[in-house]
Design an enzyme around this catalytic site. Structure first.
Site, mmCIF file in Angstrom:
data_model
loop_
_atom_site.group_PDB
_atom_site.id
_atom_site.type_symbol
_atom_site.label_atom_id
_atom_site.label_comp_id
_atom_site.label_asym_id
_atom_site.label_seq_id
_atom_site.Cartn_x
_atom_site.Cartn_y
_atom_site.Cartn_z
ATOM 1 N N LYS A 95 0.867 -1.173 0.000
ATOM 2 C CA LYS A 95 0.000 0.000 0.000
ATOM 3 C C LYS A 95 0.904 1.222 0.000
ATOM 4 O O LYS A 95 2.067 1.140 0.421
ATOM 5 C CB LYS A 95 -0.865 -0.004 1.255
ATOM 6 C CG LYS A 95 -2.105 0.833 1.165
ATOM 7 C CD LYS A 95 -3.316 0.032 0.722
ATOM 8 C CE LYS A 95 -4.541 0.915 0.617
ATOM 9 N NZ LYS A 95 -5.735 0.157 0.279
ATOM 10 N N GLY A 149 -24.691 3.652 3.767
ATOM 11 C CA GLY A 149 -23.780 4.224 2.772
ATOM 12 C C GLY A 149 -24.105 3.690 1.390
ATOM 13 O O GLY A 149 -23.848 2.516 1.104
ATOM 14 N N VAL A 150 -24.719 4.555 0.555
ATOM 15 C CA VAL A 150 -25.038 4.112 -0.808
ATOM 16 C C VAL A 150 -24.279 4.966 -1.816
ATOM 17 O O VAL A 150 -24.851 5.643 -2.664
ATOM 18 C CB VAL A 150 -26.567 4.095 -1.091
ATOM 19 C CG1 VAL A 150 -27.175 2.831 -0.536
ATOM 20 C CG2 VAL A 150 -27.266 5.335 -0.523
ATOM 21 N N GLY A 151 -22.960 4.926 -1.676
ATOM 22 C CA GLY A 151 -22.080 5.581 -2.644
ATOM 23 C C GLY A 151 -21.846 4.609 -3.791
ATOM 24 O O GLY A 151 -22.765 3.908 -4.235
ATOM 25 N N LYS A 152 -20.601 4.529 -4.240
ATOM 26 C CA LYS A 152 -20.298 3.695 -5.413
ATOM 27 C C LYS A 152 -20.623 2.224 -5.149
ATOM 28 O O LYS A 152 -21.270 1.562 -5.943
ATOM 29 C CB LYS A 152 -18.814 3.856 -5.783
ATOM 30 C CG LYS A 152 -18.476 5.265 -6.274
ATOM 31 C CD LYS A 152 -17.073 5.370 -6.794
ATOM 32 C CE LYS A 152 -16.007 5.313 -5.720
ATOM 33 N NZ LYS A 152 -16.055 6.453 -4.756
ATOM 34 N N VAL A 153 -20.171 1.698 -3.996
ATOM 35 C CA VAL A 153 -20.381 0.273 -3.710
ATOM 36 C C VAL A 153 -21.826 0.019 -3.276
ATOM 37 O O VAL A 153 -22.513 -0.853 -3.835
ATOM 38 C CB VAL A 153 -19.408 -0.213 -2.597
ATOM 39 C CG1 VAL A 153 -19.703 -1.657 -2.210
ATOM 40 C CG2 VAL A 153 -17.959 -0.078 -3.058
ATOM 41 N N GLY A 154 -22.296 0.788 -2.291
ATOM 42 C CA GLY A 154 -23.628 0.545 -1.722
ATOM 43 C C GLY A 154 -24.728 0.621 -2.765
ATOM 44 O O GLY A 154 -25.659 -0.202 -2.766
HETATM 45 P P1 NAD Z 1 -18.108 6.311 -1.642
HETATM 46 O O1 NAD Z 1 -17.427 7.496 -1.094
HETATM 47 O O2 NAD Z 1 -18.541 6.294 -3.066
HETATM 48 O O3 NAD Z 1 -19.434 5.988 -0.772
HETATM 49 C C1 NAD Z 1 -19.493 6.103 0.608
HETATM 50 C C2 NAD Z 1 -20.890 6.603 0.969
HETATM 51 O O4 NAD Z 1 -21.029 6.580 2.384
HETATM 52 C C3 NAD Z 1 -21.135 8.047 0.513
HETATM 53 O O5 NAD Z 1 -22.347 8.131 -0.220
HETATM 54 C C4 NAD Z 1 -21.220 8.827 1.829
HETATM 55 O O6 NAD Z 1 -22.104 9.920 1.765
HETATM 56 C C5 NAD Z 1 -21.721 7.753 2.779
HETATM 57 N N1 NAD Z 1 -21.452 8.038 4.190
HETATM 58 C C6 NAD Z 1 -20.316 8.517 4.749
HETATM 59 N N2 NAD Z 1 -20.473 8.648 6.086
HETATM 60 C C7 NAD Z 1 -21.726 8.216 6.363
HETATM 61 C C8 NAD Z 1 -22.490 8.108 7.564
HETATM 62 N N3 NAD Z 1 -21.989 8.466 8.743
HETATM 63 N N4 NAD Z 1 -23.756 7.636 7.487
HETATM 64 C C9 NAD Z 1 -24.283 7.286 6.287
HETATM 65 N N5 NAD Z 1 -23.599 7.368 5.120
HETATM 66 C C10 NAD Z 1 -22.355 7.826 5.163
HETATM 67 O O7 NAD Z 1 -17.143 5.075 -1.325
HETATM 68 P P2 NAD Z 1 -17.218 3.599 -1.932
HETATM 69 O O8 NAD Z 1 -16.235 3.453 -3.032
HETATM 70 O O9 NAD Z 1 -18.637 3.206 -2.152
HETATM 71 O O10 NAD Z 1 -16.604 2.767 -0.703
HETATM 72 C C11 NAD Z 1 -17.401 2.473 0.430
HETATM 73 C C12 NAD Z 1 -16.543 1.659 1.418
HETATM 74 O O11 NAD Z 1 -16.100 0.470 0.789
HETATM 75 C C13 NAD Z 1 -15.288 2.383 1.905
HETATM 76 O O12 NAD Z 1 -15.034 1.987 3.239
HETATM 77 C C14 NAD Z 1 -14.206 1.827 0.999
HETATM 78 O O13 NAD Z 1 -12.923 1.885 1.610
HETATM 79 C C15 NAD Z 1 -14.678 0.398 0.847
HETATM 80 N N6 NAD Z 1 -14.168 -0.274 -0.353
HETATM 81 C C16 NAD Z 1 -14.425 0.240 -1.581
HETATM 82 C C17 NAD Z 1 -13.940 -0.411 -2.703
HETATM 83 C C18 NAD Z 1 -14.208 0.098 -4.090
HETATM 84 O O14 NAD Z 1 -13.911 -0.613 -5.051
HETATM 85 N N7 NAD Z 1 -14.794 1.289 -4.259
HETATM 86 C C19 NAD Z 1 -13.198 -1.599 -2.571
HETATM 87 C C20 NAD Z 1 -12.979 -2.126 -1.293
HETATM 88 C C21 NAD Z 1 -13.478 -1.445 -0.192
#
Ligand code: NAD
Length: 370
Positions: free
Chosen positions: A89, A189-194
């Site tokens: 990392k 959390g419904v960002g990219k993954v959710g």
């Molecule tokens: P992202 O930033 O697109 O989504 C995160 C979401 O969580 C956002 O919509 C944000 O508004 C929301 N959020 C933050 N704090 C919050 C709270 N207190 N209550 C409710 N919602 C909240 O990130 P992502 O890429 O979807 O990643 C999500 C998690 O998965 C992270 O922990 C990341 O490290 C992990 N992850 C992601 C990947 C990937 O490929 N993107 C791979 C492995 C792990």
């Protein structure tokens, strides 16, 4: 076979953890202001693979702690994902909003290139696909690039798919069938993954409740899936009494308090995409004692690293998806070992990873001839 001592892989905390790392490189470029640390925890299974975090650490020591911890985690994640990669990392110290420039990223890229492939980078917090394209101008040891540059693009696609596979394994363990149909799933959390996880669950016939501090993120999900319920905040979601809780926002989501709330609400399992969900060692045991099945985060969220690692072989989405599908089997094996040995799944996952690292790294003792 005897289990390797945890110290072999440096699974310790505090400064002792440095002793478990193969190589730690401090990078400084006075012209661009670059300050970065690349940590290679292990190359026992192959070149170290893991993302670059761009973050305004308050001190070099805080950055070092983070990169040592994250790189060790990648050794375990990559081992259980079945990849021929060790764990590494990198962190760039700075504010990505203010400090990120083409020259700084390319200076960083030259340090990555100077390691000759011992470390391969990817996106992480604060770095994006377009940044990887810039870093890749200085060397070939970069994944997570854009499709136009031959990359795998947004890794959240297979991360969400892998979390879904982990959830299917939870469902099979709890209810005998690997389907979420009719089950209540709560996603924090419904960002990219959710958001992509919601798509997969909706297709499977699950009933989904979401929460997010971003109204835009919630609106985005609701426009595609009007039937999805929305909880006011994480606290409300924890109490909503869903069958499976899925942390997909930040790390440290599982504490002593959240475990007690989830147990009272009758939640049966936890399976989510967020990294480092267990706030401190011991929460995994508390979950176990509370009768909550915990699918280890680094196992079920490994779809992203599976996706980007495929880039090194000329990216094929279908091939990567096939590998991410195996997260279902790996999660099942972990639950089976945990059940047989009476240990929490998080401990079982570590054991399976350590066994693979030991067994596969011993192969290099077989001489191949000239
Ligand atoms: P992202 O930033 O697109 O989504 C995160 C979401 O969580 C956002 O919509 C944000 O508004 C929301 N959020 C933050 N704090 C919050 C709270 N207190 N209550 C409710 N919602 C909240 O990130 P992502 O890429 O979807 O990643 C999500 C998690 O998965 C992270 O922990 C990341 O490290 C992990 N992850 C992601 C990947 C990937 O490929 N993107 C791979 C492995 C792990």
């Amino acid at each position: 076979m005897t289990e390797p001592s945890p110290l072999v892989f440096g699974r310790t905390h505090g400064h002792d953890q440095l002793s478990g790392h193969e190589q730690v490189v401090f990078c400084h470029d006075r012209f661009t202001g670059l300050r970065a640390i690349i940590a290679i925890h292990s190359t026992a299974l192959g070149p170290a693979l893991g993302g670059t975090r761009f973050y305004p650490y308050h001190s070099e020591e805080a950055a070092l702690d983070d990169v040592l911890d994250l790189s060790r985690g990648m050794t375990y994640k990559n081992a259980l994902a079945g990849l021929d990669h060790g764990g590494g990392k990198a962190v760039i110290i700075g504010d990505p909003e203010k400090d990120k420039t083409e020259a700084l990223l390319r200076a960083y890229g030259r340090f990555v290139a100077s390691l000759g492939g011992r470390y391969i980078t990817a996106c992480d917090v604060g770095t994006y696909v377009q940044d990887m394209d810039v870093i890749a101008r200085e060397g070939q040891w970069v994944t997570g690039r854009s499709p136009a540059a031959g990359g795998a693009g947004d890794s959240s696609v297979l991360t969400a798919f892998g979390v879904y596979q982990g959830m299917r394994a939870c469902a099979e363990r709890l209810w005998g069938e690997p389907t979420l149909s009719g089950r209540q799933i709560g996603i924090a959390g419904v960002g990219k993954v959710g958001s992509k996880l919601v798509d997969l669950l909706a297709e499977d016939g699950a009933r989904v409740t979401v929460t997010d501090i971003s109204g835009t993120a919630v609106d985005h999900v609701r426009s595609a899936h009007p039937e999805v319920n929305v909880a006011d905040d994480i606290e409300a979601l924890l109490k909503a009494g869903v069958d499976i809780y899925s942390p997909c926002a930040l790390g440290g989501a599982l504490t002593d308090d959240t475990t007690a709330t989830l147990a009272t609400a009758g939640v049966r399992a936890i399976c989510g995409g967020a990294n480092n969900q267990l706030q401190h060692p011991g929460v995994e045991k508390l979950l176990e004692d509370s009768g909550i099945l915990y699918a280890p985060d680094y196992v079920v969220n490994s779809g992203g690293v599976i996706q980007v690692s495929d880039e090194l072989h000329g990216f094929s989405f279908e091939r990567a998806k096939g590998k991410a599908m195996q997260i279902f089997d790996v999660t099942r094996r972990i639950f089976a070992l945990a059940g047989d040995e009476g240990i929490p799944p998080a401990v079982a996952a570590d054991r399976i990873a350590e066994r693979r690292i030991t067994e596969i790294s011993q192969l290099y003792g077989i001489y191949l001839g000239k």
